[in-house]
Design an enzyme around this catalytic site. Structure first.
Site, PDB file in Angstrom:
ATOM      1  N   GLU A 295       0.800  -1.228   0.000  1.00 17.33           N
ATOM      2  CA  GLU A 295       0.000   0.000   0.000  1.00 17.33           C
ATOM      3  C   GLU A 295       0.830   1.273   0.000  1.00 17.33           C
ATOM      4  O   GLU A 295       0.512   2.216   0.746  1.00 17.33           O
ATOM      5  CB  GLU A 295      -0.931  -0.019   1.213  1.00 17.33           C
ATOM      6  CG  GLU A 295      -0.242   0.050   2.592  1.00 17.33           C
ATOM      7  CD  GLU A 295       0.179  -1.279   3.183  1.00 17.33           C
ATOM      8  OE1 GLU A 295       0.408  -2.228   2.409  1.00 17.33           O
ATOM      9  OE2 GLU A 295       0.309  -1.369   4.418  1.00 17.33           O
ATOM     10  N   HIS A 319      -8.047  -4.334  -1.026  1.00 16.17           N
ATOM     11  CA  HIS A 319      -7.276  -4.353   0.221  1.00 16.17           C
ATOM     12  C   HIS A 319      -6.275  -3.193   0.259  1.00 16.17           C
ATOM     13  O   HIS A 319      -6.225  -2.426   1.220  1.00 16.17           O
ATOM     14  CB  HIS A 319      -6.566  -5.701   0.330  1.00 16.17           C
ATOM     15  CG  HIS A 319      -5.696  -5.846   1.533  1.00 16.17           C
ATOM     16  ND1 HIS A 319      -6.100  -6.495   2.672  1.00 16.17           N
ATOM     17  CD2 HIS A 319      -4.431  -5.429   1.782  1.00 16.17           C
ATOM     18  CE1 HIS A 319      -5.129  -6.462   3.571  1.00 16.17           C
ATOM     19  NE2 HIS A 319      -4.093  -5.823   3.050  1.00 16.17           N
ATOM     20  N   GLU A 320      -5.501  -3.060  -0.787  1.00 18.90           N
ATOM     21  CA  GLU A 320      -4.470  -2.010  -0.786  1.00 18.90           C
ATOM     22  C   GLU A 320      -5.101  -0.617  -0.778  1.00 18.90           C
ATOM     23  O   GLU A 320      -4.600   0.287  -0.117  1.00 18.90           O
ATOM     24  CB  GLU A 320      -3.523  -2.174  -1.980  1.00 18.90           C
ATOM     25  CG  GLU A 320      -2.825  -3.539  -2.076  1.00 18.90           C
ATOM     26  CD  GLU A 320      -2.219  -4.047  -0.778  1.00 18.90           C
ATOM     27  OE1 GLU A 320      -1.827  -3.221   0.065  1.00 18.90           O
ATOM     28  OE2 GLU A 320      -2.154  -5.277  -0.595  1.00 18.90           O
ATOM     29  N   HIS A 323      -6.113   0.336   2.670  1.00 12.73           N
ATOM     30  CA  HIS A 323      -4.998   0.796   3.502  1.00 12.73           C
ATOM     31  C   HIS A 323      -4.824   2.316   3.457  1.00 12.73           C
ATOM     32  O   HIS A 323      -4.174   2.891   4.329  1.00 12.73           O
ATOM     33  CB  HIS A 323      -3.686   0.162   3.036  1.00 12.73           C
ATOM     34  CG  HIS A 323      -3.356  -1.146   3.699  1.00 12.73           C
ATOM     35  ND1 HIS A 323      -3.312  -1.284   5.069  1.00 12.73           N
ATOM     36  CD2 HIS A 323      -3.030  -2.361   3.189  1.00 12.73           C
ATOM     37  CE1 HIS A 323      -2.967  -2.545   5.369  1.00 12.73           C
ATOM     38  NE2 HIS A 323      -2.799  -3.217   4.244  1.00 12.73           N
ATOM     39  N   GLU A 342      -3.703  -4.387   9.475  1.00 13.40           N
ATOM     40  CA  GLU A 342      -4.148  -5.411   8.516  1.00 13.40           C
ATOM     41  C   GLU A 342      -5.555  -5.955   8.790  1.00 13.40           C
ATOM     42  O   GLU A 342      -6.309  -6.207   7.856  1.00 13.40           O
ATOM     43  CB  GLU A 342      -3.142  -6.557   8.462  1.00 13.40           C
ATOM     44  CG  GLU A 342      -1.744  -6.140   7.965  1.00 13.40           C
ATOM     45  CD  GLU A 342      -1.727  -5.607   6.542  1.00 13.40           C
ATOM     46  OE1 GLU A 342      -2.710  -5.778   5.808  1.00 13.40           O
ATOM     47  OE2 GLU A 342      -0.709  -4.979   6.162  1.00 13.40           O
ATOM     48  N   ASP A 401       8.290  -9.713  10.933  1.00  7.71           N
ATOM     49  CA  ASP A 401       7.694 -10.519   9.871  1.00  7.71           C
ATOM     50  C   ASP A 401       6.714 -11.560  10.410  1.00  7.71           C
ATOM     51  O   ASP A 401       5.740 -11.891   9.738  1.00  7.71           O
ATOM     52  CB  ASP A 401       8.828 -11.237   9.140  1.00  7.71           C
ATOM     53  CG  ASP A 401       8.566 -11.273   7.657  1.00  7.71           C
ATOM     54  OD1 ASP A 401       8.088 -10.259   7.143  1.00  7.71           O
ATOM     55  OD2 ASP A 401       8.845 -12.319   7.040  1.00  7.71           O
ATOM     56  N   TYR A 409      -4.356 -10.645  10.063  1.00  6.40           N
ATOM     57  CA  TYR A 409      -5.252 -10.363   8.939  1.00  6.40           C
ATOM     58  C   TYR A 409      -6.678 -10.850   9.201  1.00  6.40           C
ATOM     59  O   TYR A 409      -7.626 -10.079   9.170  1.00  6.40           O
ATOM     60  CB  TYR A 409      -4.718 -11.032   7.667  1.00  6.40           C
ATOM     61  CG  TYR A 409      -3.558 -10.312   7.037  1.00  6.40           C
ATOM     62  CD1 TYR A 409      -2.302 -10.341   7.624  1.00  6.40           C
ATOM     63  CD2 TYR A 409      -3.705  -9.599   5.851  1.00  6.40           C
ATOM     64  CE1 TYR A 409      -1.226  -9.679   7.039  1.00  6.40           C
ATOM     65  CE2 TYR A 409      -2.636  -8.930   5.266  1.00  6.40           C
ATOM     66  CZ  TYR A 409      -1.403  -8.971   5.863  1.00  6.40           C
ATOM     67  OH  TYR A 409      -0.351  -8.308   5.292  1.00  6.40           O
TER      68      TYR A 409
HETATM   69  N1  BES Z   1       1.108  -4.281   3.846  1.00  7.01           N
HETATM   70  C1  BES Z   1       0.906  -5.611   3.395  1.00  7.01           C
HETATM   71  C2  BES Z   1       2.192  -6.311   3.055  1.00  7.01           C
HETATM   72  C3  BES Z   1       3.155  -6.465   4.221  1.00  7.01           C
HETATM   73  C4  BES Z   1       2.731  -6.655   5.524  1.00  7.01           C
HETATM   74  C5  BES Z   1       4.524  -6.434   3.971  1.00  7.01           C
HETATM   75  C6  BES Z   1       3.657  -6.786   6.564  1.00  7.01           C
HETATM   76  C7  BES Z   1       5.434  -6.555   4.990  1.00  7.01           C
HETATM   77  C8  BES Z   1       5.013  -6.735   6.290  1.00  7.01           C
HETATM   78  C9  BES Z   1      -0.047  -5.633   2.213  1.00  7.01           C
HETATM   79  O1  BES Z   1      -1.082  -4.718   2.307  1.00  7.01           O
HETATM   80  C10 BES Z   1      -0.731  -6.962   2.202  1.00  7.01           C
HETATM   81  O2  BES Z   1      -1.385  -7.244   3.168  1.00  7.01           O
HETATM   82  N2  BES Z   1      -0.603  -7.741   1.140  1.00  7.01           N
HETATM   83  C11 BES Z   1      -1.313  -8.996   1.032  1.00  7.01           C
HETATM   84  C12 BES Z   1      -2.628  -8.742   0.331  1.00  7.01           C
HETATM   85  C13 BES Z   1      -3.740  -9.652   0.702  1.00  7.01           C
HETATM   86  C14 BES Z   1      -3.986  -9.846   2.157  1.00  7.01           C
HETATM   87  C15 BES Z   1      -5.031  -9.174   0.048  1.00  7.01           C
HETATM   88  C16 BES Z   1      -0.444  -9.959   0.248  1.00  7.01           C
HETATM   89  O3  BES Z   1       0.574  -9.556  -0.272  1.00  7.01           O
HETATM   90  O4  BES Z   1      -0.801 -11.105   0.150  1.00  7.01           O
HETATM   91 ZN    ZN Z   2      -2.369  -5.286   3.964  1.00 11.49          ZN
END
Ligand code: BES
Ligand code: ZN
Length: 648
Positions: A295, A319-320, A323, A342, A401, A409
């Site tokens: 995002e 989703h993005e 955010h 999230e 991480d 989520y």
């Molecule tokens: N912000 C996240 C990606 C992220 C979270 C990177 C924590 C590093 C640390 C992004 O918005 C995300 O949640 N991406 C998901 C999308 C899905 C849940 C719709 C993905 O990449 O799978």
């Molecule tokens: Zn996310």
């Protein structure tokens, strides 16, 4: 009369300031947290307010040469501490550009897990406001993915993108790298003149001849949202302040896939208030991008696997986009509360999808996620790490991480679904809208959130809520909202039938009345189940419910009938390959699995396949063999995760 009016105004002002949250968070707005366990920075004494970057992107040496000019808010500090990892520091100066004086600095040791990197301690005096760090990136700059031409769509131009979240921004910029500090930024970026540069800021829509680009992010953001991409990128406007950037070869297909973006934007604004960032554009990256989406403000980074031709994965864009409120406007104060970013966003995403596709479809998407959550909780229990199923996590000495799981989520999203069930949609929506507005451009902790929740949702109603249990306990509370949809029961029944040896997709005999020569006549018809009778997410529920003991011959039959291992949709490919990897069937379709793992770098797809393979000695050998060839194609986020898995 006049005096009375002034008195009333003063009273009003005083009563606003008297609110417990206001006063507390006004302070927080300017002074970030004292200590974040993932940062060395001393932002309580001195913190960045504006960052100006001067960057030169050199593809030949795969290096960014940079100056990070920090304009700081100094409360009497003698040293300014920054985070850095994998950087070379040339010199540090104080003062305005062209009138700078070099100052001493020391670089602390690397932490023992090489997680946080090193502290860069710069000598300042109590009046210092401008700190300029001259540096360059190295091959240990994990945020950066330098793609050779063969890994791009053009095959003729290289590509570079950054991934900052959670604590990787420090690997390409020396910075106070913690989400509780917000600042504005600007940048001058020099790139080869045949490439376009984009950032999480206002962006150019076409290349210029000198390769020099200027960027401004005028709203205060946390460090993990600074992003840069450089490549042979084109742009198409979708109208209503939305647009798509992608490599030229992909651009038209991307535009078609994401054409509903303006509609999503309208829905989102109707739900939770005006979009606050000006434009909203999406950049579709090459296949190595480790996430589905990221995002980055004003410019979401998206994975090309979302381009399926049938819009079946656009929920990632929802989703993005979401955010832009949850996460970017109101940001988790530390990574211990990633669920505040999230979980809120997944709930918001589900609401956008419901408005776009209807409740039946949105519920199927949510159910796929809920099944994943159930599995994750079961696994954590099994592995003796059940405490990781809490929403609020203790991350001392831990990689942030690990917070990126179905807990933050999906448990997070079901927390909000359960609130909705308890207080009604109107009340919850009103609460969220107020929440985003009140905490806009600030950060929030679990305690701060609970305070606000109590005053604005729970206490005004008679209903109690077990928010302590939801946020601070392991597992899933009993009052968790449930999804009931007949289509889910139906597809899961198909899997149960299949598992018990039946053929749930065999042609069915049906009778139909037709009129012929004025007479009604009953005719017999054979109805075949077609792939398109079900949506992708129903197929996912089906594949995931299949027994891992299924004989190879039956898997093969199913594969011939529905072409799973040649699907154009990576969700299906991933699930099918995971199932295959749990039996010898993986070795029959090995070239397809290898091709997938070579092309795609999205960790969510890649990791489960390696993991399933690694469960048997023969599979582990194959996994390592494949990884040896593919690892050079992956971003460090994916490469490090797979490496940990295969060589633990
Ligand atoms: N912000 C996240 C990606 C992220 C979270 C990177 C924590 C590093 C640390 C992004 O918005 C995300 O949640 N991406 C998901 C999308 C899905 C849940 C719709 C993905 O990449 O799978
Ligand atoms: Zn996310």
């Amino acid at each position: 009369m006049k005096i009375l009016f002034i008195f009333l105004c003063l009273l009003l002002l005083w009563s606003c300031n008297g609110k417990p949250y206001n006063s507390q968070h006004e302070i927080q707005k300017t002074i970030p947290l004292d200590k974040d366990v993932h940062s060395y920075a001393n932002f309580k004494q001195i913190n960045t307010q504006h960052l100006h970057l001067e960057l030169e992107v050199d593809f030949k040496s795969k290096t960014i040469y940079g100056i990070a000019r920090h304009k700081m808010n100094n409360r009497g500090a003698q040293s300014a501490i920054f985070d850095m990892k994998g950087l070379l520091i040339q010199k540090v100066t104080l003062g305005p550009k062209n009138n700078e004086a070099e100052t001493d600095f020391t670089i602390g040791p690397m932490d023992k897990d090489s997680l946080l990197g090193q502290a860069l301690m710069v000598k300042v005096d109590s009046t210092t406001q401008l700190v300029n760090i001259y540096y360059q990136t190295t091959t240990a700059s994990d945020a950066l993915d330098w793609l050779d031409t063969n890994l791009t769509s053009s095959k003729t131009k290289p590509f570079l993108y950054t991934q900052g979240q959670a604590i990787l921004t420090r690997t390409w910029i020396p910075i106070q790298d913690a989400p509780s500090n917000r600042f504005t930024y600007s940048a001058e970026v020099k790139v080869p003149s045949d490439l376009l540069a984009l950032m999480s800021a206002n962006n150019p829509i076409r290349k210029n001849s000198n390769g020099l680009y200027h960027f401004e992010m005028k709203r205060a953001i946390p460090s993990y949202l600074i992003a840069l991409a450089v490549g042979d990128i084109g742009f198409k406007d979708l109208g209503q302040n939305c647009g798509i950037y992608a490599e030229k070869e992909l651009l038209d297909t991307c535009v078609k896939e994401f054409e509903d973006l303006p509609q999503m934007m309208r829905v989102a604004e109707q739900l939770y208030g005006p979009y606050q960032w000006g434009r909203y554009d999406v950049l579709v990256l090459p296949y190595s991008f480790p996430f589905g989406g990221m995002e980055n403000p004003m410019l979401t980074f998206a994975n090309p696997t979302l381009i399926t031709g049938d819009k079946s994965l656009v929920s990632v864009l929802a989703h993005e986009l979401a955010h832009s409120w949850s996460g970017n406007l109101v940001t988790n104060e530390t990574w211990s509360d990633l669920w505040l970013n999230e979980g809120t966003t997944v709930y918001f995403e589900q609401r956008i999808m419901e408005a776009l596709r209807g409740k039946e479809i949105a519920d199927i998407l949510a159910q796929v996620e809920f099944r994943e959550l159930e599995q994750t909780i079961a696994e954590l229990k099994n592995d003796g790490t059940y405490e990781q199923s809490k929403l609020h996590l203790d991350l001392v000495n831990k990689d942030p991480d690990i917070a990126m799981s179905d807990i933050a989520y999906v448990k997070g999203a079901f927390f909000f679904r359960t609130l909705e069930q308890n207080y009604g949609r109107v009340a919850l929506d009103g609460f969220l809208k107020k929440y985003f507005n009140h905490f806009a451009f600030r950060t929030i902790s679990a305690e701060g959130f609970i305070d606000y929740l109590k005053t604005h949702l729970i206490e005004p109603s008679k209903n109690k809520f077990n928010f302590q249990e939801w946020i601070y306990n392991s597992g899933l509370p009993n009052n968790c909202a449930k999804i009931n949809a007949s289509r889910i029961t139906e597809i899961e029944k198909k899997a149960t039938d299949f598992n018990s040896g039946k053929d749930p997709f065999g042609a069915k005999v049906k009778y139909k009345w037709i009129k012929k020569n004025g007479k009604s006549k009953r005719i017999k018809m054979l109805i075949d189940v077609k792939y398109n009778d079900y949506i992708i997410q129903e197929w996912q529920l089906f594949i995931r419910a299949l027994s891992t003991q299924t004989p190879i011959a039956r898997l093969k039959n199913l594969d011939e009938q529905f072409n799973f291992s040649s699907s154009g949709n990576s969700e299906i490919l991933c699930d099918w390959f995971v199932l295959a990897a749990q039996s010898e069937y993986a070795f029959e379709i090995q070239p397809k699995i290898t091709a997938f793992l070579t092309k795609i770098g999205r960790r969510k797809y890649v990791l489960p396949i390696y993991e399933a393979l690694s469960k048997s000695p023969k599979g582990l050998e194959l996994a390592r063999q494949i990884f040896n060839i593919t690892k050079k194609n992956y971003h460090s986020v994916t490469r490090n995760s797979v490496s940990k898995l295969l060589y633990k």
